[in-house]
Design a protein around this motif. Structure first.
Motif: not given
Length: 389
Positions: A37-45, A166-171, A193-196
């Motif tokens: 679950i990405c922080g960007s997914d929370l914008h959808l949520f 996390f090579l898929s996105d956040i790294f 912002g100290c999220g992922p």
């Protein structure tokens, strides 16, 4: 198959949906072994991003095993273990040939909708609205990967999924945030912002030679994780960020500032932050750019503002006069993940970084709806959620 599906604001469900099938000769189908679950997914949520439809399968941080390939795909074979970038790219268009994979001209079938909002369309993305292609996402048991001879990268056996996922996105996103800063020896980098993504930006800044990183957040677990990486920390609820950064930099300001928050910062007592929330709640605005305003005001003259937090629409009262009069450089993008994959995989294999440090919560797809809430509300020390279908 089972998949996490969007049914409206704050309504994610674990549904049974049709299995994906090969639709084009360059496709591949992967059996998902780990997703996140990405922080960007929370914008959808939270119902912030437009273009979602009830039943859409969400998720864009995915890896797994190839179980089927299209007849035109000569890169992958059944049994390959792969990480899938969140950006879908053809590899052949004007932008892909220049390494700007997230600007691909061919992979967003809804490009007219995106162009109406943004002027031009970016690439299609997995699980991220019908502005960006309406592609089914990867929080599921199986995922169809278009242009799979361009996107997925084969990864070695014997390395845990959580080290590679996390090579898929956040790294890559955190690394790009730091790379954007053009870090020089002795530089101080401030990260909002100290999220992922922020955590990877912090570590990437050090990898790229920053002398000092100052991490700004208010969640104790996130600040502790930043300190463990060597960063100094500021709690924005306990300090005036502008004054504190000036004091820490002899009045000059950080050499570069990274906005790893985007459109949904926590509301503070500042007037602009409260006003942003009112505007969005009453449909008088689309985004809440409090962090971006602060990063601009805090950055030193002729410094760089690197933006990787997601914004979706029009930003109000951004201090552009400050930026132009003080010579700031802005760098931003949806990350062209494919550009970074080989190099970042090598850093993992050399032991320079183990991305699994960020994982705090694990579950199954059935646990997904509750874990979305846990992540959104920052409960139980939650920084990053990994799901095992």
């Amino acid at each position: 198959m089972k998949a996490l599906c969007w049914h409206g604001k704050h309504d994610i469900r674990c549904d049974t949906v049709p299995d994906p099938t090969i639709q084009h000769g360059r496709d591949a189908i992967i059996k998902v072994t780990a997703c996140a679950i990405c922080g960007s997914d929370l914008h959808l949520f939270d119902g912030v991003m437009p273009g979602m439809e009830s039943g859409d399968v969400v998720g864009h941080e995915t890896m797994g095993e190839v179980v089927e390939v299209g007849p035109e795909n000569t890169k992958l074979k059944v049994g390959d273990r792969v990480v899938v970038p969140f950006t879908i790219s053809c590899g052949e268009c004007f932008f892909c040939k220049r390494g700007f994979y997230s600007g691909c001209e061919r992979t967003n079938p809804d490009h007219a909708k995106a162009a109406k909002l943004w002027g031009h369309s970016p690439a299609g993305l997995f699980g991220y609205s019908h502005l960006l292609g309406g592609y089914a996402g990867g929080q599921a048991e199986y995922l169809r990967v278009p242009y799979a001879d361009v996107g997925p990268i084969r990864v070695p056996e014997g390395v845990d999924d959580e080290t590679l996922l996390f090579l898929s996105d956040i790294f890559p996103t955190g690394y790009m945030a730091a790379e954007n800063c053009n870090i020089q020896p002795g530089d101080t980098i401030a990260v909002w912002g100290c999220g992922p993504v922020g955590q990877f930006a912090i570590r990437s800044a050090f990898l790229l030679g920053a002398e000092r990183v100052i991490a700004i957040d208010t969640v104790p677990e996130r600040l502790a994780m930043a300190r463990a990486a060597g960063a100094q920390t500021l709690d924005f609820k306990a300090s005036d960020v502008h004054e504190a950064l000036n004091e820490m930099t002899q009045g000059r300001g950080p050499d570069a500032c990274i906005d790893a928050v985007g459109t949904e910062p926590e509301t503070t007592a500042s007037f602009d932050s409260v006003l942003d929330r009112i505007k969005v709640a009453t449909a008088l605005g689309t985004d809440r750019p409090h962090v971006l305003r602060q990063a601009i005001q805090c950055c030193r003259n002729f410094g760089t503002v690197s933006i990787v937090g997601v914004y979706g629409g029009l930003l109000d009262k951004v201090p552009f006069g400050s930026a132009i009069n003080r010579g700031l450089t802005f760098r931003m993008a949806q990350t062209p993940v494919q550009r970074y994959l080989p190099m970042l995989l090598e850093r993992i294999e050399r032991g320079e970084i183990d991305p699994s440090f960020v994982v705090t919560h694990r579950g199954t797809l059935a646990d997904g709806p509750d874990l979305y809430k846990t992540f959104r509300d920052k409960q139980d020390g939650c920084v990053k959620v990994v799901l095992k279908p």
